[in-house]
Design an enzyme around this catalytic site. Structure first.
Site, PDB file in Angstrom:
ATOM      1  N   ARG A  64      -1.936  32.518  46.712  1.00  0.00           N
ATOM      2  CA  ARG A  64      -1.171  31.136  47.274  1.00  0.00           C
ATOM      3  C   ARG A  64      -1.413  30.126  46.151  1.00  0.00           C
ATOM      4  O   ARG A  64      -2.707  29.552  46.127  1.00  0.00           O
ATOM      5  CB  ARG A  64      -2.040  31.049  48.580  1.00  0.00           C
ATOM      6  CG  ARG A  64      -1.417  30.155  49.465  1.00  0.00           C
ATOM      7  CD  ARG A  64      -2.278  29.727  50.692  1.00  0.00           C
ATOM      8  NE  ARG A  64      -3.439  28.763  50.294  1.00  0.00           N
ATOM      9  CZ  ARG A  64      -4.745  29.112  50.692  1.00  0.00           C
ATOM     10  NH1 ARG A  64      -5.092  30.095  51.439  1.00  0.00           N
ATOM     11  NH2 ARG A  64      -5.486  28.075  50.401  1.00  0.00           N
TER      12      ARG A  64
ATOM     13  N   HIS B 166      -3.310  26.245  52.204  1.00  0.00           N
ATOM     14  CA  HIS B 166      -2.957  27.168  53.299  1.00  0.00           C
ATOM     15  C   HIS B 166      -1.722  26.269  54.154  1.00  0.00           C
ATOM     16  O   HIS B 166      -0.782  27.436  54.353  1.00  0.00           O
ATOM     17  CB  HIS B 166      -4.236  27.110  54.252  1.00  0.00           C
ATOM     18  CG  HIS B 166      -3.986  28.235  55.518  1.00  0.00           C
ATOM     19  ND1 HIS B 166      -3.674  29.468  55.390  1.00  0.00           N
ATOM     20  CD2 HIS B 166      -3.960  27.704  56.702  1.00  0.00           C
ATOM     21  CE1 HIS B 166      -3.523  29.907  56.572  1.00  0.00           C
ATOM     22  NE2 HIS B 166      -3.583  29.068  57.267  1.00  0.00           N
TER      23      HIS B 166
ATOM     24  N   TYR C 288     -12.522  24.622  48.066  1.00  0.00           N
ATOM     25  CA  TYR C 288     -13.022  25.800  47.872  1.00  0.00           C
ATOM     26  C   TYR C 288     -12.422  26.830  46.784  1.00  0.00           C
ATOM     27  O   TYR C 288     -12.844  27.742  46.850  1.00  0.00           O
ATOM     28  CB  TYR C 288     -12.609  26.623  49.432  1.00  0.00           C
ATOM     29  CG  TYR C 288     -11.108  26.495  49.859  1.00  0.00           C
ATOM     30  CD1 TYR C 288     -10.397  27.715  49.241  1.00  0.00           C
ATOM     31  CD2 TYR C 288     -10.603  25.542  50.902  1.00  0.00           C
ATOM     32  CE1 TYR C 288      -9.097  27.616  49.385  1.00  0.00           C
ATOM     33  CE2 TYR C 288      -9.396  25.625  50.890  1.00  0.00           C
ATOM     34  CZ  TYR C 288      -8.605  26.508  50.364  1.00  0.00           C
ATOM     35  OH  TYR C 288      -7.126  26.737  50.737  1.00  0.00           O
TER      36      TYR C 288
END
Length: 375
Positions: A266, A270, A279
């Site tokens: 990805r 998100h 992160y």
């Protein structure tokens, strides 16, 4: 992110781990087992696959920009996952049925969903964007993994009716830890349902790395349910097309379900409410940019001797048209009447819903009274 860190998160892909027909440089590799499943894919077909991926990436970028401009409440980007979605969707027959999560915009595009239909739910203007029976694709499921049960139920019904159609359930790596997905796998295996479980392992379940929830490749989970599991390079559109055709064909023959783990990444957040920089590292992102699904197909087309300048011009024109339609569609989506939120909750009216309707009507009336009936 160092190589050891990347392996700990389950993101590192090693030779032999997964099916790959087209590598990162755009070099085609022979595969005795799966080449026959894409024997019909000549240069013209490659150009179509490339155009599909490029157009949906442009649509995704436009939708992300529209959310930043306040036209959408939220948007879940798909950038980086184009090959996994286009390759698998191109393997489907018209009478197959798709059950997706909220990120399969490319699949919806290939099922004939129009740009404005993709946006209406994310604008908050409709409960669903299209007729599922017309498109043979259920509306996106926000509840993580629930669509896998729907896919199996539909497939069991199709089998009992004597249909040769199959269903496909799309979900992410995080969904494999949900009870719904595991229950769906049990039912599918028990009843030999013609279902393909298509897991897009994009590396992160929101902010948690896939290696935290599984110390083995996700495809190996299929062993415990008595169905074949296969791991494929999810950034290789040819390999994805091949393994999905294989899984669908065996389902149509009555051999039951299969589990595909498409290893992809990805590239964006998100959703547009997420900040992936909290992160993951820039090095990790750079590592996967080198494995971009679109550039490798572009390289293969160029190496074939095709007029790559003409291909690029055609793709740009198609992407520009789709983006213009997307933006025009935003202004064409009507705002729903406030009371219409109750119209399709239940098939039949009931007193509980009527009480809520009455309370909400009185709530709205307060604002009308304050504005002298102007609102």
């Amino acid at each position: 992110m160092t190589p050891s860190d990347r392996e700990a998160t389950g993101l590192l892909t090693r030779p032999g781990d997964l099916v790959q027909l087209l590598d990162e440089s755009g070099t085609r590799h022979a595969n005795p087992e799966f080449d026959r499943w894409v024997a019909d894919i000549d240069t013209d077909a490659l150009i179509v696959l490339h155009r599909d991926m490029a157009v949906v990436r442009r649509l995704d970028a436009e939708a992300t920009a529209l959310q930043r401009q306040g036209e959408l409440a939220l948007w879940p980007p798909l950038a980086g996952q184009e090959a996994a979605q286009i390759g698998s969707a191109r393997a489907l027959h018209d009478d197959d049925f798709v059950f997706s999560s909220y990120r399969e915009h490319a699949v919806a595009w290939l099922r004939g969903v129009q740009p404005h239909e993709l946006l209406s739910v994310w604008r908050g203007a409709a409960a669903s964007g299209w007729d599922p029976f017309e498109k043979r694709m259920a509306i996106p499921n926000i509840i993580i993994g629930a669509q896998s049960l729907h896919a199996v139920g539909w497939a069991m019904g199709a089998k009992w009716e004597g249909s040769e159609s199959a269903s496909i359930a799309y979900f992410g790596d995080g969904a494999t830890s949900e009870g719904d997905v595991n229950e769906a796998l049990v039912f599918a295996a028990s009843f030999a349902a013609p279902t393909v479980f298509f897991c897009q392992n994009n590396g992160w379940a929101i902010s948690e790395p896939v290696g935290l929830q599984s110390h083995q490749p996700l495809a190996r989970r299929a062993d415990g349910f008595g169905m074949p599991g296969i791991r494929v390079d999810g950034n290789d559109v040819l390999a994805v097309l091949a393994v999905t055709r294989w899984a669908l064909e065996r389902a149509r023959r009555g051999e039951g379900p299969a589990f595909i783990e498409a290893v992809t990444y990805r590239m964006g957040p998100h959703t547009t409410a997420d900040d992936p920089k909290r992160y993951r590292t820039d090095d990790d992102l750079a590592h996967w940019r080198e494995r971009d699904p679109i550039t490798r197909v572009h390289a293969l087309i160029a190496a074939s001797g095709a007029d790559i300048d003409a291909v690029d011009a055609d793709v740009k024109a198609a992407a520009d048209r789709a983006a213009a339609d997307l933006r025009a569609g935003i202004t064409a989506i009507p705002d729903p009447e406030p009371m219409s939120v109750f119209d399709h909750v239940y098939a039949e009216p009931n007193s509980h819903l009527e009480r809520q309707r009455d309370r909400y009507a009185r709530y709205l009336a307060m604002f009308a009274d304050q504005d002298g009936g102007n609102r």
